[in-house]
Design an enzyme around this catalytic site. Structure first.
Site, PDB file in Angstrom:
ATOM      1  N   CYS A  79      -2.063  16.948  28.322  1.00  0.00           N
ATOM      2  CA  CYS A  79      -1.553  15.717  28.029  1.00  0.00           C
ATOM      3  C   CYS A  79      -0.456  15.666  26.895  1.00  0.00           C
ATOM      4  O   CYS A  79       0.859  15.884  27.288  1.00  0.00           O
ATOM      5  CB  CYS A  79      -2.834  14.758  27.406  1.00  0.00           C
ATOM      6  SG  CYS A  79      -2.474  12.833  27.242  1.00  0.00           S
ATOM      7  N   HIS A 197      -6.572  15.461  32.267  1.00  0.00           N
ATOM      8  CA  HIS A 197      -7.093  16.207  31.254  1.00  0.00           C
ATOM      9  C   HIS A 197      -8.721  16.755  32.271  1.00  0.00           C
ATOM     10  O   HIS A 197      -9.462  16.012  32.303  1.00  0.00           O
ATOM     11  CB  HIS A 197      -8.670  15.122  30.392  1.00  0.00           C
ATOM     12  CG  HIS A 197      -8.046  14.444  29.550  1.00  0.00           C
ATOM     13  ND1 HIS A 197      -7.247  15.512  28.197  1.00  0.00           N
ATOM     14  CD2 HIS A 197      -6.947  13.424  29.478  1.00  0.00           C
ATOM     15  CE1 HIS A 197      -6.494  14.569  27.197  1.00  0.00           C
ATOM     16  NE2 HIS A 197      -5.773  13.645  28.350  1.00  0.00           N
ATOM     17  N   GLU A 199     -10.482  18.711  31.668  1.00  0.00           N
ATOM     18  CA  GLU A 199     -11.919  19.652  31.133  1.00  0.00           C
ATOM     19  C   GLU A 199     -12.420  18.461  31.307  1.00  0.00           C
ATOM     20  O   GLU A 199     -14.036  18.861  30.976  1.00  0.00           O
ATOM     21  CB  GLU A 199     -11.594  19.469  29.715  1.00  0.00           C
ATOM     22  CG  GLU A 199     -11.181  18.598  29.013  1.00  0.00           C
ATOM     23  CD  GLU A 199      -9.227  17.884  28.909  1.00  0.00           C
ATOM     24  OE1 GLU A 199      -9.268  18.463  29.512  1.00  0.00           O
ATOM     25  OE2 GLU A 199      -8.864  17.088  27.904  1.00  0.00           O
ATOM     26  N   SER A 251     -34.723  24.745   9.623  1.00  0.00           N
ATOM     27  CA  SER A 251     -35.408  22.355   9.662  1.00  0.00           C
ATOM     28  C   SER A 251     -36.431  23.114  10.445  1.00  0.00           C
ATOM     29  O   SER A 251     -37.111  21.447  10.561  1.00  0.00           O
ATOM     30  CB  SER A 251     -34.159  22.379  10.448  1.00  0.00           C
ATOM     31  OG  SER A 251     -33.923  22.271  11.245  1.00  0.00           O
ATOM     32  N   GLY A 252     -36.965  23.632  11.259  1.00  0.00           N
ATOM     33  CA  GLY A 252     -38.075  23.617  12.342  1.00  0.00           C
ATOM     34  C   GLY A 252     -37.166  22.776  13.532  1.00  0.00           C
ATOM     35  O   GLY A 252     -37.885  23.564  14.957  1.00  0.00           O
ATOM     36  N   GLY A 253     -35.550  22.837  13.349  1.00  0.00           N
ATOM     37  CA  GLY A 253     -34.841  22.737  15.204  1.00  0.00           C
ATOM     38  C   GLY A 253     -34.769  23.846  15.913  1.00  0.00           C
ATOM     39  O   GLY A 253     -34.851  25.126  14.672  1.00  0.00           O
ATOM     40  N   VAL A 254     -34.299  24.095  16.957  1.00  0.00           N
ATOM     41  CA  VAL A 254     -33.606  25.290  17.562  1.00  0.00           C
ATOM     42  C   VAL A 254     -32.964  25.799  16.738  1.00  0.00           C
ATOM     43  O   VAL A 254     -33.155  27.725  17.297  1.00  0.00           O
ATOM     44  CB  VAL A 254     -32.710  24.977  19.338  1.00  0.00           C
ATOM     45  CG1 VAL A 254     -32.623  25.717  20.031  1.00  0.00           C
ATOM     46  CG2 VAL A 254     -33.505  23.188  19.549  1.00  0.00           C
TER      47      VAL A 254
END
Ligand code: XMP
Length: 564
Positions: A79, A197, A199, A251-254
């Site tokens: 593009c 595009h 992608e 934080s407890g997240g993944v």
């Protein structure tokens, strides 16, 4: 390891280009569009110039480091990237009378190879081979697009400018149904350009075309695996930390849990301190889950700070979302400093964080700087993090990974699926999902309702007809795994209902479930109505304070994923 560099000129799909290439097993990274490029980097196999909301003929339209044109490194302009290359090489780019947007048929131009120099033919024809053949690609005709079996395929366009004069050496290789140049090749240079595009998943042949560039043109080998990443990053961490202590904020997240796993695998566990704050704004069972998984990974120094009262105290009387976020951010910093001081670590300890690649892109630190103005960076910087960064004593072991790569890494380390598959959760926790003032009682109500919702999503199968899933997965995926992020929100509204013969006022709960690739944009999850109805009944039957359940049907934009 072979690498493709993606220059970010500000397109919202720059990240997607990088993702698609990594999914092919090739390492790709993003740089600012005008970054100085080390063209002598022996790993650099190809450069992709991304799209942009700007035009090449305006001041805002950025230029790449001109060295790339003399480097001999294969270039692919997408593009704006194509327009930029054409303009930089002396061609003309002009506004279209009307913007070309969405699905457009693109066909190869006869004789595109004529005039391509002998030394360049093989690469050009391997690239163009990806355009030919029958339809293919991820889409099916049921999407409402042309199948492209004869004379073209459906590409995805989004441009207001077009090439009106090709720069010397460029040859038009494909054209859109509206008659505009859709792809170019170069007679002598290893330069390619696409107006569409590749992608975007709606672009038929997009995967094949990117893959033709990465493998056929650039000759990349597939060296990007999680095993290799874990090994190399682990070695790097060990060297950087030396014998020093590393403190990771969990934080407890993944992300931070996987970062913890990587540290514990790479360093003597004695040297790894993990700190987690239970703010009282966590999901049901979250603190136990974090504790269990980190102990299972061999954590020796796990500091769980119970500070629910402090957070609820700081939030008392606040109902403005910004004031709530500020209060939480400030308290985080205060408690972090107090608790870290309590550990009596020597001054030269390292601080680790579960920062992801997308976080780096958003904050513009060293990578693309334009792509993600849409999402402002949520989390408050902390003076401790800033000081450690200044002193060069920060370890961010996931900084080159995307979220799903982090999940793959977590699986490699044997983390429980429940941890690895967990949906994202905002730093300020339930405070931004309880609209208005936050109280312990409201946290408990929301925790309970949210847990029922999530539990049901895990038990129930996603409809087999859902778009975008691999055929083999159809019907085999839970609703939870099919949804990018789901949660409940407690509204500051009470509405009338009946219980027995009595009218009663109960809280209104909103359910949210979105599809997304990275949280930057999101669609509403197309829930089977039966599931929603049953989940609603289960919630109102089990959580007596909730009288009514609604489903949020807003996409992002214009709405955000969270409500505050
Ligand atoms: P929004 O609401 O901006 O959310 O569409 C996009 C993604 O970011 C998460 N989010 C946050 N994450 N701290 C975080 O760590 C925050 O303050 C925060 N606010 C939103 C949100 O859950 C979604 O995944």
């Amino acid at each position: 390891m072979d690498k493709i560099l993606v220059l970010d000129f500000g397109s919202q799909t720059t990240q997607l280009i990088c993702r698609r290439i990594r999914d092919m097993g090739v390492y790709a990274e993003i740089s600012a569009g005008d970054a100085v490029i080390d063209t002598a980097d022996p790993d650099l196999r190809g450069i992709i110039l991304s799209g942009s909301p700007e035009s090449v003929y305006t001041r805002e339209g950025e230029s790449p480091d001109k060295k790339i044109y003399a480097s001999g490194i294969p270039l692919l302009g997408i593009c704006y990237g194509l327009q930029r290359m054409n303009y930089d090489m002396g061609g003309k780019v002009e506004p279209l009378p009307e913007r070309e947007y969405g699905a457009k048929t693109v066909s190869l131009v006869e004789g595109a190879l004529d005039g391509v120099a002998e030394h360049n033919r093989e690469r050009v024809s391997s690239f163009l081979a990806a355009f030919a053949g029958d339809g293919g690609g991820p889409e099916s005709p049921s999407d409402g697009f042309t199948s492209g079996k004869s004379g073209g395929f459906t590409a995805w366009m989004s441009h207001g400018d077009t090439l009106t004069t090709l720069a010397p050496g460029f040859r038009e290789a494909a054209r859109s149904a509206s008659g505009y140049t859709a792809a170019v090749v170069h007679e002598t240079e290893c330069w390619f350009g696409l107006q569409f595009h590749p992608e975007v998943t709606h672009c038929q042949k997009g995967g094949e075309i990117l893959s033709a560039f990465v493998f056929g043109v650039c000759g990349c080998g597939t060296g990007w695996t999680m095993e290799k990443y874990a090994r190399e990053t682990g070695e790097g961490i060990a060297v950087k930390a030396g014998g020093n202590t590393v403190l990771l904020l969990i934080s407890g997240g993944v992300d931070s849990t996987v970062a913890g796993a990587l540290l514990l695998k790479s360093l003597p566990p004695e040297n790894v301190h993990l700190m987690y704050m239970d703010t009282g704004l966590m999901r049901k069972g979250e603190t136990d889950m974090v504790e269990r998984s980190l102990l299972k990974l061999g954590a020796r120094h796990l500091h769980i700070v119970h500070c629910e009262d402090e957070f609820l105290g700081a939030l008392k009387g606040l109902s403005d979302p910004e004031a709530k976020r500020r209060a939480i951010g400030d308290l985080f910093i205060t408690i972090q400093e107090r608790e870290v001081a309590r550990l009596h670590l020597s001054d030269d300890y390292f601080l680790a964080q579960g920062t992801l690649y997308t976080d780096l892109v958003e904050s513009g630190r060293g990578v693309g700087k334009k792509a993600h103005l849409i999402k402002s960076h949520h989390n408050v910087g902390s003076p401790l993090v800033d000081a450690k960064r200044k002193a060069g004593r920060i370890i961010e072991p996931l900084e080159r990974l995307y979220k799903d790569e982090v999940r793959r890494l977590g699986r490699l380390f044997g983390l429980d699926e429940d941890v690895v598959r967990r949906h994202p959760f905002p730093g300020p926790g339930l405070a931004v999902r309880i609209l208005g003032e936050v109280t312990k009682e409201k946290c408990d109500i929301l925790r309970e309702a949210d847990a029922i919702y999530i539990e049901e999503l895990k038990k129930r199968r996603a409809p087999a007809s859902r778009e975008g899933r691999a055929a083999g997965e159809a019907g085999g995926v839970s609703l939870y795994d099919d949804i990018w992020q789901a949660f409940a929100v407690l509204l500051p509204v009470q509405s009338v209902g009946v219980a027995g013969d009595i009218r009663k006022y109960g809280w209104v709960l909103a359910l949210r479930a979105v599809t997304s690739a990275d949280g930057m944009t999101a669609g509403v999850y197309p829930f089977p109505a039966g599931d929603l109805l049953e989940i609603s009944t289960l919630i109102t039957n089990s959580v007596k304070e909730i009288g009514r359940v609604t489903y949020d049907i807003s996409s992002k934009p214009p709405a955000t994923i969270e409500w505050e």
